[in-house]
Design a protein around this motif. Sequence first.
Motif, PDB file in Angstrom:
ATOM      1  N   ALA A   1     -15.578  34.814   6.477  1.00 41.40           N
ATOM      2  CA  ALA A   1     -15.944  33.395   6.459  1.00 41.40           C
ATOM      3  C   ALA A   1     -16.277  32.896   7.863  1.00 41.40           C
ATOM      4  O   ALA A   1     -17.260  32.167   8.067  1.00 41.40           O
ATOM      5  CB  ALA A   1     -14.803  32.577   5.860  1.00 41.40           C
ATOM      6  N   ARG A   2     -15.464  33.289   8.835  1.00 44.95           N
ATOM      7  CA  ARG A   2     -15.706  32.849  10.214  1.00 44.95           C
ATOM      8  C   ARG A   2     -17.050  33.350  10.727  1.00 44.95           C
ATOM      9  O   ARG A   2     -17.832  32.590  11.316  1.00 44.95           O
ATOM     10  CB  ARG A   2     -14.584  33.353  11.126  1.00 44.95           C
ATOM     11  CG  ARG A   2     -14.733  32.921  12.587  1.00 44.95           C
ATOM     12  CD  ARG A   2     -13.651  33.524  13.456  1.00 44.95           C
ATOM     13  NE  ARG A   2     -13.792  34.965  13.611  1.00 44.95           N
ATOM     14  CZ  ARG A   2     -14.623  35.543  14.484  1.00 44.95           C
ATOM     15  NH1 ARG A   2     -15.397  34.797  15.271  1.00 44.95           N
ATOM     16  NH2 ARG A   2     -14.684  36.860  14.578  1.00 44.95           N
ATOM     17  N   LEU A   3     -17.346  34.625  10.478  1.00 44.43           N
ATOM     18  CA  LEU A   3     -18.600  35.193  10.963  1.00 44.43           C
ATOM     19  C   LEU A   3     -19.798  34.631  10.208  1.00 44.43           C
ATOM     20  O   LEU A   3     -20.877  34.462  10.788  1.00 44.43           O
ATOM     21  CB  LEU A   3     -18.554  36.716  10.868  1.00 44.43           C
ATOM     22  CG  LEU A   3     -17.594  37.374  11.864  1.00 44.43           C
ATOM     23  CD1 LEU A   3     -17.459  38.863  11.593  1.00 44.43           C
ATOM     24  CD2 LEU A   3     -18.055  37.140  13.298  1.00 44.43           C
ATOM     25  N   ASN A   4     -19.634  34.322   8.928  1.00 49.93           N
ATOM     26  CA  ASN A   4     -20.703  33.636   8.190  1.00 49.93           C
ATOM     27  C   ASN A   4     -21.078  32.334   8.882  1.00 49.93           C
ATOM     28  O   ASN A   4     -22.264  32.013   9.050  1.00 49.93           O
ATOM     29  CB  ASN A   4     -20.249  33.334   6.766  1.00 49.93           C
ATOM     30  CG  ASN A   4     -20.788  34.306   5.733  1.00 49.93           C
ATOM     31  OD1 ASN A   4     -20.872  33.981   4.556  1.00 49.93           O
ATOM     32  ND2 ASN A   4     -21.171  35.493   6.149  1.00 49.93           N
ATOM     33  N   ASP A   5     -20.071  31.574   9.282  1.00 44.35           N
ATOM     34  CA  ASP A   5     -20.324  30.307   9.974  1.00 44.35           C
ATOM     35  C   ASP A   5     -21.030  30.541  11.307  1.00 44.35           C
ATOM     36  O   ASP A   5     -21.945  29.792  11.685  1.00 44.35           O
ATOM     37  CB  ASP A   5     -19.011  29.559  10.211  1.00 44.35           C
ATOM     38  CG  ASP A   5     -18.399  29.019   8.928  1.00 44.35           C
ATOM     39  OD1 ASP A   5     -19.119  28.935   7.912  1.00 44.35           O
ATOM     40  OD2 ASP A   5     -17.198  28.694   8.940  1.00 44.35           O
ATOM     41  N   GLU A   6     -20.610  31.580  12.022  1.00 41.62           N
ATOM     42  CA  GLU A   6     -21.227  31.892  13.309  1.00 41.62           C
ATOM     43  C   GLU A   6     -22.691  32.284  13.132  1.00 41.62           C
ATOM     44  O   GLU A   6     -23.568  31.811  13.865  1.00 41.62           O
ATOM     45  CB  GLU A   6     -20.461  33.025  13.995  1.00 41.62           C
ATOM     46  CG  GLU A   6     -19.047  32.664  14.399  1.00 41.62           C
ATOM     47  CD  GLU A   6     -19.009  31.781  15.626  1.00 41.62           C
ATOM     48  OE1 GLU A   6     -18.925  32.324  16.736  1.00 41.62           O
ATOM     49  OE2 GLU A   6     -19.082  30.544  15.461  1.00 41.62           O
ATOM     50  N   TRP A   7     -22.959  33.153  12.163  1.00 43.13           N
ATOM     51  CA  TRP A   7     -24.341  33.563  11.915  1.00 43.13           C
ATOM     52  C   TRP A   7     -25.216  32.357  11.579  1.00 43.13           C
ATOM     53  O   TRP A   7     -26.342  32.233  12.071  1.00 43.13           O
ATOM     54  CB  TRP A   7     -24.402  34.587  10.781  1.00 43.13           C
ATOM     55  CG  TRP A   7     -24.069  35.983  11.200  1.00 43.13           C
ATOM     56  CD1 TRP A   7     -22.977  36.719  10.849  1.00 43.13           C
ATOM     57  CD2 TRP A   7     -24.841  36.827  12.062  1.00 43.13           C
ATOM     58  NE1 TRP A   7     -23.016  37.963  11.438  1.00 43.13           N
ATOM     59  CE2 TRP A   7     -24.152  38.061  12.185  1.00 43.13           C
ATOM     60  CE3 TRP A   7     -26.048  36.664  12.741  1.00 43.13           C
ATOM     61  CZ2 TRP A   7     -24.633  39.110  12.959  1.00 43.13           C
ATOM     62  CZ3 TRP A   7     -26.528  37.715  13.513  1.00 43.13           C
ATOM     63  CH2 TRP A   7     -25.825  38.920  13.617  1.00 43.13           C
ATOM     64  N   ALA A   8     -24.711  31.469  10.736  1.00 43.52           N
ATOM     65  CA  ALA A   8     -25.487  30.288  10.348  1.00 43.52           C
ATOM     66  C   ALA A   8     -25.801  29.419  11.566  1.00 43.52           C
ATOM     67  O   ALA A   8     -26.924  28.902  11.707  1.00 43.52           O
ATOM     68  CB  ALA A   8     -24.720  29.487   9.301  1.00 43.52           C
ATOM     69  N   ARG A   9     -24.837  29.271  12.456  1.00 41.95           N
ATOM     70  CA  ARG A   9     -25.050  28.438  13.649  1.00 41.95           C
ATOM     71  C   ARG A   9     -26.055  29.077  14.598  1.00 41.95           C
ATOM     72  O   ARG A   9     -26.987  28.420  15.069  1.00 41.95           O
ATOM     73  CB  ARG A   9     -23.713  28.223  14.366  1.00 41.95           C
ATOM     74  CG  ARG A   9     -23.809  27.360  15.623  1.00 41.95           C
ATOM     75  CD  ARG A   9     -22.439  26.853  16.022  1.00 41.95           C
ATOM     76  NE  ARG A   9     -21.545  27.929  16.409  1.00 41.95           N
ATOM     77  CZ  ARG A   9     -21.345  28.303  17.686  1.00 41.95           C
ATOM     78  NH1 ARG A   9     -21.998  27.693  18.667  1.00 41.95           N
ATOM     79  NH2 ARG A   9     -20.495  29.264  17.976  1.00 41.95           N
ATOM     80  N   PHE A  10     -25.904  30.364  14.860  1.00 45.68           N
ATOM     81  CA  PHE A  10     -26.789  31.027  15.818  1.00 45.68           C
ATOM     82  C   PHE A  10     -28.221  31.123  15.294  1.00 45.68           C
ATOM     83  O   PHE A  10     -29.182  31.049  16.062  1.00 45.68           O
ATOM     84  CB  PHE A  10     -26.259  32.422  16.153  1.00 45.68           C
ATOM     85  CG  PHE A  10     -24.883  32.417  16.767  1.00 45.68           C
ATOM     86  CD1 PHE A  10     -24.449  31.341  17.527  1.00 45.68           C
ATOM     87  CD2 PHE A  10     -24.012  33.475  16.574  1.00 45.68           C
ATOM     88  CE1 PHE A  10     -23.182  31.318  18.093  1.00 45.68           C
ATOM     89  CE2 PHE A  10     -22.747  33.472  17.135  1.00 45.68           C
ATOM     90  CZ  PHE A  10     -22.325  32.390  17.892  1.00 45.68           C
TER      91      PHE A  10
END
Length: 243
Positions: free
Chosen positions: A92-101
């Motif tokens: 979940a955390r990395l999903n959020d990071e990918w979406a932001r970047f």
Amino acid sequence: MEGSLATMSLVDVLELVHTSRKSGVLYVEERVPLVLRFMRGEVVGGGILDWEGFEAVSTFPLHPQEGRFRFEQGVQDGAVWMPFRTFLGEWARLNDEWARFRQLVPSPSRVLEALRPVEPYAVFVGGRSVRGAAKAWGVPLIIAMERAWRGVHEGDLVLLQKYNWFSMRIRHAKGRRTLPNAQDARDLPRYLDGTRNLGELIRMGFSVEEVRAYLIEAIRSGELNFPGRGWLLRDLTWEAEAP
């Protein structure tokens, strides 16, 4: 066990496999295909086609709104990646990071260029993709993506109209070496003879969008089967989704 992700969320499917301590393989079909291998309810493997590992899995949406899933029970072995709750939390955390970047850098295949040779962006002098930078730095892809995002955000990096998949050479059974310049996107398979790279096809007259759309469909359908198709499909699909 199988069904639609529109009626049963992926998280619920994962929870069910975990709490019931099942062993087997979970197949998820969305814009890109995901496979997860479970041993007694814990994840021991998985990926997107031939791109395997948690890095690949973390790029798949944890909350897809459409698609289908199928779980096939069977004996699996291997080392547990991490405790299940940690696995879900990190995903979940990395999903959020990918979406932001990806708001600034559409995919790790996008080529960027440094405006001046200052660290840590010197690797982008002359143009390099985020995937290439990750290898040069020796860091996980998400770390390279964060650095690229920061470089673009702060004005140290600019996006070029190039992708690292331009350098790929793919062989199709219908490929022919001697052909005139590009005429019709339906003829693309005939140009994939293993000697021309994809960038050459674009210079011959095919558009980036035509090549991308063909590759997405051909990889999804199994028409093309080559090393690297997993990460390529992930990046191409992200690029196609970009505004």
